[in-house]
Design a protein around this motif. Structure first.
Motif, mmCIF file in Angstrom:
data_model
loop_
_atom_site.group_PDB
_atom_site.id
_atom_site.type_symbol
_atom_site.label_atom_id
_atom_site.label_comp_id
_atom_site.label_asym_id
_atom_site.label_seq_id
_atom_site.Cartn_x
_atom_site.Cartn_y
_atom_site.Cartn_z
ATOM 1 N N ASP A 438 0.835 -1.207 0.000
ATOM 2 C CA ASP A 438 0.000 0.000 0.000
ATOM 3 C C ASP A 438 0.872 1.260 0.000
ATOM 4 N N GLU A 439 1.958 1.209 0.750
ATOM 5 C CA GLU A 439 2.854 2.369 0.815
ATOM 6 C C GLU A 439 3.551 2.591 -0.537
ATOM 7 N N VAL A 440 3.948 1.491 -1.197
ATOM 8 C CA VAL A 440 4.535 1.611 -2.543
ATOM 9 C C VAL A 440 3.540 2.336 -3.453
ATOM 10 N N VAL A 441 2.296 1.893 -3.410
ATOM 11 C CA VAL A 441 1.292 2.452 -4.331
ATOM 12 C C VAL A 441 0.983 3.915 -3.975
ATOM 13 N N ARG A 442 0.939 4.215 -2.664
ATOM 14 C CA ARG A 442 0.722 5.617 -2.247
ATOM 15 C C ARG A 442 1.826 6.515 -2.792
ATOM 16 N N ARG A 443 3.067 6.074 -2.617
ATOM 17 C CA ARG A 443 4.190 6.893 -3.085
ATOM 18 C C ARG A 443 4.219 6.964 -4.616
ATOM 19 N N ALA A 444 3.865 5.854 -5.256
ATOM 20 C CA ALA A 444 3.841 5.846 -6.729
ATOM 21 C C ALA A 444 2.809 6.849 -7.234
ATOM 22 N N ARG A 445 1.657 6.889 -6.577
ATOM 23 C CA ARG A 445 0.600 7.805 -7.009
ATOM 24 C C ARG A 445 1.038 9.264 -6.814
#
Ligand code: PXG
Length: 464
Positions: A438-445
């Protein structure tokens, strides 16, 4: 001798690096001006740099740190092996316990009758072994004219003369007189970029049939083998349409050619099984392995070879080998890595927990204005950046311009996500938790938002 420690100021480390260290796949002059990032420590899925930043490594180093960073057990095994037998060769009718044990373990894990291992220290070396071994095989089979390898455009099989020739990277072939003779390339199954109006399944079949056309064009009596990654990794995490591999397998079965699955990225759990060939139902004659075999803790790779091919090769001397083939320290580290993958059920974690979670949250990125497709398989995922989702258009700027902007915003958000042209890819350590995903995706966004702002401000949101 001067001690190079973590305690030098970053600027001093950067200056020494710029003065003496030639980086792979890098314009060293430009890097020297910019200043390189110095990584000093790592633990789990996180890196620490010389400025104390904690960075989420969604690339597992270079697609390799499958069990994550900082596992003491591997350090201990390496130290123990160095004390007991730091080196001996496997050339002159000798062997040692780590090489025996590792070869036997790989034979247990590998599918079908892939029961024999020729060790190397990297994927490039292993693929060079494959070129020589396959040609030697056909020579011993009484068909010495079967020498040609068929590979794919945009494939990555390594960086040595042989393996880079097997690879299909145009930019690599443009330097140093590649490919070497006897290696030809067909198109890749990249539906998003090249599928046009075809459905993915039609396109997958059409791309696979290029193999049959190429065999017909060259003559079956000249073709030695087809080599491919189950999922193209460095080429941008190109997940083939479902129709592709069954058709490739049919063609390889129908014609007398060997099938080499390059499992350097897909192997050792990345796709939710021990090997990508199991996930995609491929029956190779040879598998290339490296990277996740030791989770990158020691340099080791190899060719995993079928009973039939090994029997033929064993009929005479195969004049090939590396000083470090089956290196005892690397082999011991790899064995311990395989033990951890198994005992801690890391592949089950990928299959049942991490990959399904990633698939769900990653697909959500497709609603971002820059994203044309967001797909994953196991813990390999990619997004295609586009200025026009409906037409899957490319950007008008030079390929990679937009990807680089996006990659730089990822770095700025302490996320390692790689760009391949204008695609973004991740391949995190297999131990990653759903919360960390989830953190990867948050930062990616966040990085995509910031990239979009810049792309629009610079007038780059234009289709080719
Ligand atoms: N086969 C495959 C499928 C690979 O991904 C190799 C062979 C070569 O392995 P060695 O150990 O010789 O590097 C690889 C390596 C990138 C990148 O930028 C990918 C690789 C290596 C370096 C950079 O994505 N893959």
């Amino acid at each position: 001798m001067r001690q190079i420690s973590n305690h030098l100021p970053t600027a001093e480390l950067q200056a020494l690096d710029a003065a003496h260290h030639m980086h792979p796949f890098t314009a060293n002059g430009a890097l020297a001006d910019k200043g390189v990032r110095v990584i000093t420590r790592a633990s789990g899925v996180h890196l620490t740099d010389s400025e104390g930043n904690e960075i989420l490594d969604a690339m597992a180093g270079l697609w390799c740190v499958n069990i994550g960073y900082g596992r003491e057990e591997l350090a201990e095994v390496a130290a123990r092996q160095m004390r007991e037998l730091p080196y001996y060769n496997t050339f002159f009718q000798t062997t040692h316990v780590p090489a025996i044990a590792l070869a036997a373990r790989i034979a247990e894990l590998a599918p079908g009758d892939l029961n024999h291992v020729f060790f190397a220290s990297s994927g490039s070396e292993a693929n060079d072994t494959n070129i020589r071994m396959v040609r030697r095989y056909w020579e011993l089979m009484g068909k010495p004219e079967k020498t040609v390898f068929i590979s794919r455009k945009n494939a990555y099989h390594g960086s040595s003369m042989g393996s880079a020739s097997l690879g299909g990277m145009a930019a690599m072939h443009a330097q140093g007189g590649l490919p070497i003779p006897g290696i030809v390339h067909i198109d890749q199954p990249n539906w998003y970029a090249e599928g046009g109006e075809m459905s993915p399944e039609e396109f997958g079949r059409a791309r696979a049939r290029q193999l049959e056309d190429k065999i017909a064009e060259l003559g079956e009596d000249r073709v030695a083998a087809f080599i491919a990654e189950p999922v193209q990794g460095a080429g941008g995490v190109i997940i083939p349409p479902e129709s592709y591999w069954p058709e490739i397998q049919r063609i390889c079965d129908a014609h007398e050619i060997l099938l080499i699955a390059d499992e350097v990225i897909c192997g050792f759990g990345r796709t939710g099984n021990w090997f990508g060939s199991q996930t995609l139902n491929i029956r190779p004659d040879i598998m290339t392995i490296a990277k996740g075999l030791s989770s990158g803790y020691a340099p080791i790779g190899g060719s995993v070879v079928s009973d039939a091919v090994a029997e033929v090769i064993g009929r005479g001397e195969f004049t090939h080998g590396y000083t470090y083939s089956g290196h005892p320290v690397a082999a011991a580290v790899a064995l311990e890595n395989l033990r951890i993958l198994e005992d801690e059920k890391i592949i089950e974690h990928v299959r049942d927990v991490a990959a399904p979670h990633l698939a769900k949250v990653w697909a959500g990125l497709a609603d971002h204005p820059l994203v044309g497709e967001a797909r994953s398989l196991g813990l390999l995922a990619s997004i295609a950046l586009t200025p026009d989702k409906a037409t899957r258009a490319r950007f008008a700027s030079d390929p990679g311009t937009i990807g680089t902007i996006c990659r730089d915003r990822c770095f700025a958000n302490n996320l390692v996500m790689r760009h391949v042209g204008d695609r973004m890819v991740i391949a995190p350590p297999l131990i990653i938790t759903p919360e960390q995903i989830d953190e990867v995706v948050r930062r990616a966004r966040r990085a995509l938002d910031e990239a979009q702002e810049r792309i629009e401000a610079e007038g780059l949101m234009r289709a080719a």
